[in-house]
Design a protein around this motif. Structure first.
Motif, PDB file in Angstrom:
ATOM      1  N   THR A  52     -23.391 -34.570   9.545  1.00 27.59           N
ATOM      2  CA  THR A  52     -24.390 -34.964  10.171  1.00 27.59           C
ATOM      3  C   THR A  52     -24.383 -34.592  11.800  1.00 27.59           C
ATOM      4  O   THR A  52     -25.359 -34.218  12.223  1.00 27.59           O
ATOM      5  N   VAL A  53     -23.321 -34.188  12.034  1.00 25.78           N
ATOM      6  CA  VAL A  53     -22.798 -33.752  13.561  1.00 25.78           C
ATOM      7  C   VAL A  53     -23.702 -32.228  13.781  1.00 25.78           C
ATOM      8  O   VAL A  53     -24.305 -32.060  14.503  1.00 25.78           O
ATOM      9  N   ALA A  54     -23.367 -31.446  12.623  1.00 23.13           N
ATOM     10  CA  ALA A  54     -23.990 -30.216  12.448  1.00 23.13           C
ATOM     11  C   ALA A  54     -25.619 -30.237  12.490  1.00 23.13           C
ATOM     12  O   ALA A  54     -26.176 -29.468  13.238  1.00 23.13           O
ATOM     13  N   VAL A  71     -24.526 -25.922   6.508  1.00 17.53           N
ATOM     14  CA  VAL A  71     -25.607 -25.937   6.286  1.00 17.53           C
ATOM     15  C   VAL A  71     -26.690 -27.133   7.018  1.00 17.53           C
ATOM     16  O   VAL A  71     -27.625 -27.003   7.254  1.00 17.53           O
ATOM     17  N   GLY A  72     -25.734 -28.249   7.234  1.00 15.26           N
ATOM     18  CA  GLY A  72     -26.480 -29.375   8.161  1.00 15.26           C
ATOM     19  C   GLY A  72     -27.017 -28.687   9.401  1.00 15.26           C
ATOM     20  O   GLY A  72     -28.230 -29.047  10.113  1.00 15.26           O
ATOM     21  N   ILE A 105     -26.101 -18.543   8.413  1.00 14.42           N
ATOM     22  CA  ILE A 105     -25.325 -19.354   7.562  1.00 14.42           C
ATOM     23  C   ILE A 105     -25.201 -19.062   6.268  1.00 14.42           C
ATOM     24  O   ILE A 105     -24.417 -19.091   5.433  1.00 14.42           O
ATOM     25  N   SER A 106     -26.324 -18.395   5.898  1.00 14.39           N
ATOM     26  CA  SER A 106     -26.528 -18.128   4.240  1.00 14.39           C
ATOM     27  C   SER A 106     -25.731 -16.722   3.732  1.00 14.39           C
ATOM     28  O   SER A 106     -24.966 -16.851   3.127  1.00 14.39           O
ATOM     29  N   ALA A 107     -25.585 -16.132   5.052  1.00 17.07           N
ATOM     30  CA  ALA A 107     -24.830 -14.649   5.132  1.00 17.07           C
ATOM     31  C   ALA A 107     -23.363 -15.205   5.264  1.00 17.07           C
ATOM     32  O   ALA A 107     -22.690 -14.280   4.282  1.00 17.07           O
ATOM     33  N   MET A 108     -23.076 -16.070   5.600  1.00 20.60           N
ATOM     34  CA  MET A 108     -21.604 -16.670   5.655  1.00 20.60           C
ATOM     35  C   MET A 108     -21.230 -17.192   4.682  1.00 20.60           C
ATOM     36  O   MET A 108     -19.980 -16.997   3.995  1.00 20.60           O
ATOM     37  N   THR A 140     -33.030 -24.876   2.951  1.00 22.56           N
ATOM     38  CA  THR A 140     -31.988 -25.510   3.556  1.00 22.56           C
ATOM     39  C   THR A 140     -31.802 -26.989   3.205  1.00 22.56           C
ATOM     40  O   THR A 140     -30.744 -27.434   3.017  1.00 22.56           O
ATOM     41  N   ILE A 141     -32.832 -27.745   2.893  1.00 27.30           N
ATOM     42  CA  ILE A 141     -32.853 -29.236   2.477  1.00 27.30           C
ATOM     43  C   ILE A 141     -32.139 -29.028   1.012  1.00 27.30           C
ATOM     44  O   ILE A 141     -31.326 -30.060   0.801  1.00 27.30           O
TER      45      ILE A 141
END
Length: 876
Positions: free
Chosen positions: A221-223, A325-326, A401-404, A865-866
């Motif tokens: 949630t913070v992200a 992912v958030g 993020i997806s590459a990570m 992402t969702i």
């Protein structure tokens, strides 16, 4: 046009006055405001929505960022009468300004403190993260330098300043209202994310490390909130600089063509570098903080069991990306609503202004007699600048993020060391830190010195892009060698470097394809202009044909890039430690995506260049400058149309690759939660196939809602403009001022209404599909049916979205520049029947290229992402 007492902007400045006007001091501006607010009689008073601008502005970052005289702006004016407030109100204004300055100073100290905390934590987790954070801070400092350079330039005549202030006030007002609504929606969505993770299971790896569902819920949630906030700030940065650079570009256009080009480019550079640096800084900071906290938790578990220390725990590296992912979802959520709202606003005003002004009343573009002209100019900033900044922010965040996540998957399956694991996971951050450096050099390579011989503006911008591209190629190779070298496959980094080159070439091809189909120097646009000679119908037919044709080349390029990068990655030598199967293919496509986005900052710079040049042309027209000045701005505006179309092509190409990565990351996440392989989706299963159709349908329904919202709003604007022309004949003779505020109010309200329905449909579509088919799967005893149906939904929606966005973006851009080509004199030039037909085509294309098309870029990434965030909802 004739001047009249108190005619405000309608008075024409003499050439002497125009040439003598240099930097405007606070005193001069205040005298101008007072003289305008006190005028009475025919056409007197202030000419812009909301009266004179509230001069009690809050600076974006600190006082040095704003105009030199901004600190003295303490006087407010009544929003309807335009008269200055006095007495206690003036004292309150000074008190308010003092409070605002204290708040800015406090925020500055808080920011420095947080940065020092992040650097301290980063130094304890990874030297790479520390260098990335420092590079991001350096980029922000360079962006500040660009802003200071732009703000030192001459703002132009009094009339130019007054127009620019009105645009600034309208843009700021709508931005505040729009993002106030988006913030409320984001808070609701954040609560949904929290409760989703609070009541879901954690992965076996997270459970082993001591993480609970409650802690994961808080961190995600913070992200999400940080991603939403940074996305909003990225949009604000684009608008903030554009509404300050527009008058400076207009003023510089009186002195030549190179200076205004460089001002617009460097203003765009500020917004672009801020977007990229903020994205990298946000992800790097979260990774550092989460790694530090995760490491402490892991250490507690391992010390209890007598295991290795936390610093040697590879889970500290490979589990963090899934918790980020958030951040990507928050960025996508805000970007979607920002793009929808801004796109509806700008195109409703543009369509209404063009139909009534150019076609019906036969007056020039941006003519001050057009009641919708201010709304149109405001829309350029809230639609093209603010929305595109949020769009590119979420694109880069999603790709990183997806590459990570895919890098972590490679690490997990190949059993690398901790040092090698950090290299593969943090590689995307390093690439984009280098992107900032390469793009900054590219921006500075465009000289402000007027050349001896005239040069095409687009060629000048393209040379800067080539400089950035050359540096990016070198930097990318260095990053591959330093970050992707592994003893398990010593030549793997060379294959991944080749993947990056594939991505860079793919991006270059997209730039050229977009230019070919949208620049009037090439045949496709000229065909549309030629079709305009026989009427509006043939113009529309030709434009649709060009848009459909333009989908072929980009799809072929993306297909070649994905296949080439995948097989290069497969041959890199990385294998699964258990089965000896090659595992580098998907990570190869991730590296190709990073290669394509390795010059993202410069491409975004060219995008923001467009609306700044467009606004400058409007300011020149409304302040009655000579035709030679308008010609300079028209040339820059035409180039801006091409750069915007180029950026949209580039954005959809990166969205296609990023969506493929996010889809792969979704399948990896399902595997992590279920503990079983999830690598194929069988569309022969009826429910899976139906889900795919629903995904495709969502794209068309979403586009329909967005375009219909523009059409409905434009109808209201047209009716209002016609009413004003009918009831106030003096508008056409410059004896009566138009009611600009009315049109601004109409488009602002309609944009806020229109952005909600398509946004809600986009967010709820995959969730409803996954939940319904999960229930069907449970009832029929078919395992993971919900996850399979969501995967199919994503695949079909991505494919349909890419094609739809390519069609809408290209057709709209081609129609726009066909109109510009006619305005250069082809087919009779401005005011001819050919021109009216071209304006009709441009009007049809406006919601295509600036509302629905760009919104689909965000849509297809937000869907991915969702589903990443909500994956547990679809599992048995």
């Amino acid at each position: 046009p004739p001047s009249s007492p108190g005619a405000g902007l309608y008075r024409i400045s003499s050439p002497e006055t125009t040439n003598k006007s240099k930097n405007t001091t606070t005193k001069a501006r205040m005298m101008m405001m007072r003289s305008r607010s006190g005028e009475e009689g025919g056409g007197g008073g202030n000419y812009f929505p909301g009266g004179a601008v509230s001069l009690n502005e809050t600076n974006f970052m600190n006082s040095n960022f704003d105009d030199p005289e901004s600190a003295s702006k303490t006087k407010k004016f009544n929003s309807r009468t335009g008269k200055a407030s006095s007495g206690n109100a003036n004292g309150k204004d000074k008190s308010s300004l003092k409070h605002s300055m204290m708040m800015n100073k406090s925020l500055k100290y808080v920011g420095v403190f947080l940065l020092l905390c992040v650097l301290t934590i980063a130094s304890r987790t990874s030297k790479t993260i520390t260098l990335v954070v420092l590079a991001s801070v350096g980029t922000l400092a360079f962006a500040k330098y660009l802003t200071a350079w732009v703000l030192e330039k001459d703002e132009g005549t009094m009339e130019m300043i007054e127009v620019a202030d009105a645009i600034r006030a309208g843009a700021s007002g709508f931005f505040s209202t729009q993002y106030g609504l988006i913030s409320k929606l984001a808070v609701v969505c954040a609560a949904f994310v929290f409760f989703l993770y609070e009541f879901r299971q954690v992965t076996p790896e997270q459970e082993k490390s001591g993480l609970t569902s409650h802690s994961v819920a808080i961190l995600t949630t913070v992200a999400f909130l940080l991603g939403a906030f940074c996305s909003g700030m990225s949009g604000y940065a684009g608008m903030w600089v554009s509404v300050r650079a527009n008058s400076r570009v207009a003023a510089a256009s009186r002195r030549g063509s190179r200076e205004p080009l460089v001002i617009a480019l460097r203003a765009g550079g500020f917004a672009a570098l801020l977007v990229v640096a903020t994205t990298v800084l946000g992800v790097a900071s979260l990774f550092a903080v989460y790694s530090w906290w995760y490491g402490l938790t892991s250490a507690g578990m391992k010390s209890a069991g007598g295991g290795d220390s936390a610093s040697e725990s590879i889970e500290n590296v490979i589990e963090i990306p899934l918790m980020l992912v958030g951040y990507g979802f928050g960025a996508s959520f805000v970007a979607l609503f920002a793009q929808l709202g801004g796109g509806i606003y700008t195109k409703a005003a543009d369509v209404g202004a063009d139909l009534c002004g150019k076609v019906e009343m036969n007056i020039p573009e941006d003519d001050p007699r057009n009641p919708a002209v201010i709304a149109d100019l405001v829309g350029d900033n809230v639609g093209d600048c603010a929305a595109r900044g949020a769009d590119l922010f979420e694109s880069i965040a999603a790709e990183i993020i997806s590459a990570m996540i895919l890098g972590a998957t490679v690490v997990r399956r190949s059993d690398m060391s901790v040092v090698e694991a950090k290299g593969f996971v943090l590689f995307p951050l390093v690439v984009h830190a280098m992107d900032c450096f390469a793009s900054a050099i590219g921006i500075l390579s465009v000289s402000e010195i007027e050349p001896r011989y005239k040069q095409e503006p687009y060629s000048v911008l393209k040379r800067g892009y080539n400089v950035a591209l050359a540096i990016a190629v070198v930097c990318f190779g260095i990053a591959c060698r330093c970050m992707l070298y592994t003893e398990k496959a010593e030549d793997a980094w060379k294959y991944f470097y080749a993947c990056g080159i594939v991505g860079i070439l793919c991006g270059y091809c997209f730039v050229f394809i977009a230019q070919f189909y949208t620049d009037y120097a090439f045949p496709p646009v000229r065909k549309i202009a030629e079709a305009s000679t026989t009427g509006s119908g043939t113009n529309v037919i030709a434009g649709v044909g060009v848009g459909l044709e333009a989908t072929a080349a980009p799809v072929i390029v993306v297909s070649i890039a994905v296949v080439a990068a995948y097989h290069l990655g497969q041959n890199a030598g990385l294998v699964d430690e258990n089965s000896d199967e090659p595992i580098g293919g998907l990570f190869g496509t991730a590296v190709a995506t990073m290669g394509m986005l390795s010059t993202a900052a410069y491409v975004l710079t060219m995008d923001v260049f467009g609306p700044i040049a467009d606004n400058a042309g409007g300011i020149v027209e409304m302040s009655n400058q000579p035709d030679s000045v308008r010609d300079v701005c028209d040339e820059l505006d035409a180039v801006g149309n091409t750069t915007k179309a180029t950026t949209k092509g580039y954005a959809i190409g990166s969205a296609a690759l990023a969506s493929f990565l996010l889809f792969s990351a979704f399948m990896d996440e399902v595997s992590a939660f279920t503990g079983q392989a999830f690598s194929t989706v069988d569309i022969c299963i009826p429910e899976v196939f139906i889900s795919g159709l629903l995904g495709s349908m969502l794209v068309y329904l979403f586009s329909s809602f967005a375009i219909a919202a523009v059409g409905k709003s434009a109808q209201d604007v047209v009716k209002e403009v016609r009413r004003q022309f009918a009831e106030n004949p003096g508008i056409m003779t410059y004896d009566t001022k138009p009611d600009y505020e009315r049109c601004v109010s109409i488009v602002a309200k309609s944009a806020l209404r229109g952005m909600v329905k398509p946004g809600v449909v986009a967010v709820s579509g995959p969730l409803i599909t996954g939940i319904i088919f999960r229930r069907i799967g449970i009832a029929s005893g078919r395992e993971l049916l919900g996850a399979k149906c969501v995967a199919s939904f994503l695949m079909f929606a991505t494919a349909s979205g890419i094609l739809m966005a390519l069609f809408l973006n290209t057709a709209g851009g081609a129609w726009d520049n066909a109109k510009k080509y006619v305005e250069t004199g082809f087919g009779g030039g401005k005011g001819s029947e050919t021109h009216k037909a071209a304006v009709t085509g441009d009007t049809v294309g406006d919601p295509f290229k600036d509302t629905a098309g760009p919104s689909i870029h965000v849509l297809i990434k937000m869907l991915a992402t969702i589903t990443l965030v909500a994956a547990p909802m679809f599992l048995d």
